[in-house]
Scaffold this motif. Structure first.
Motif, PDB file in Angstrom:
ATOM      1  N   GLU A 144       0.942  -1.101  -0.056  1.00  0.00           N
ATOM      2  CA  GLU A 144       0.223  -0.360  -0.025  1.00  0.00           C
ATOM      3  C   GLU A 144       1.008   1.305   0.049  1.00  0.00           C
ATOM      4  O   GLU A 144       0.503   2.396  -0.892  1.00  0.00           O
ATOM      5  N   ARG A 193      -5.824   5.635   1.931  1.00  0.00           N
ATOM      6  CA  ARG A 193      -6.585   4.075   1.813  1.00  0.00           C
ATOM      7  C   ARG A 193      -5.217   3.323   2.757  1.00  0.00           C
ATOM      8  O   ARG A 193      -5.802   2.690   3.097  1.00  0.00           O
ATOM      9  N   ALA A 194      -3.687   3.807   2.002  1.00  0.00           N
ATOM     10  CA  ALA A 194      -2.673   3.203   3.321  1.00  0.00           C
ATOM     11  C   ALA A 194      -3.110   3.268   4.133  1.00  0.00           C
ATOM     12  O   ALA A 194      -2.682   2.436   4.891  1.00  0.00           O
ATOM     13  N   PHE A 235      -5.362   0.816   6.459  1.00  0.00           N
ATOM     14  CA  PHE A 235      -5.989  -0.296   6.133  1.00  0.00           C
ATOM     15  C   PHE A 235      -5.015  -0.702   7.273  1.00  0.00           C
ATOM     16  O   PHE A 235      -6.244  -1.827   7.528  1.00  0.00           O
TER      17      PHE A 235
END
Length: 153
Positions: free
Chosen positions: A97, A110-111, A114
């Motif tokens: 990611e 997004r990372a 996670f």
């Protein structure tokens, strides 16, 4: 390391032009901005950067930004990552990611969501085997792209 030569006024103007094309919210350049560019090749961008999408579509970028806002507002406790196959898989996916962020293929939001999506504790799930199965299921969903179901859960 050899000292870096300050840029010429033409080079500074060219850099500002490139920045203006990429960042439509870039502030008008001040004397300090021009000096920073002449020494470092860039200046401080006085905006949050949410309008910069990299290689991601604007729609996908905004989608992950909205998921990020939803995740960071929640209060949760997390499982620990152990040194086992599931822990290694978690770290491999997390590394991928951030690699995608670094290469401009994905946004940082997004990372950043996670770990919360994968490691948030589930009520009544205490046994090691159950936790391992839960994390494995969540990793499977993440890798299939079913991130929304992880955020909603």
């Amino acid at each position: 390391a050899p000292a870096r030569k300050e840029l010429t006024e033409d080079e500074i103007t060219a850099i500002l032009g490139r920045h203006a094309k990429k960042d439509d919210k870039l502030q008008p350049p001040s004397w300090a901005d021009r000096k920073l560019i002449s020494v470092y090749g860039d200046t401080i961008h006085q905006n949050d950067g949410t309008h910069l999408h990299g290689q991601l579509s604007a729609m996908d970028d905004r989608y992950y930004q909205q998921l990020y806002c939803r995740v960071v507002k929640s209060i949760a406790r997390f499982y620990e990552v152990y040194r086992n196959g599931v822990g290694a898989r978690f770290l491999n996916v997390l590394t991928t990611e951030f690699k995608n962020v670094r290469e401009g293929k994905m946004n940082a939001e997004r990372a950043l969501i996670f770990p919360a999506c994968i490691l948030t504790r589930k009520r009544g799930c205490f046994k090691s085997a159950d936790i391992k199965k839960l994390i494995t299921t969540r990793l499977d969903l993440w890798e299939k792209g079913d991130i929304l179901s992880l955020v909603i859960a």
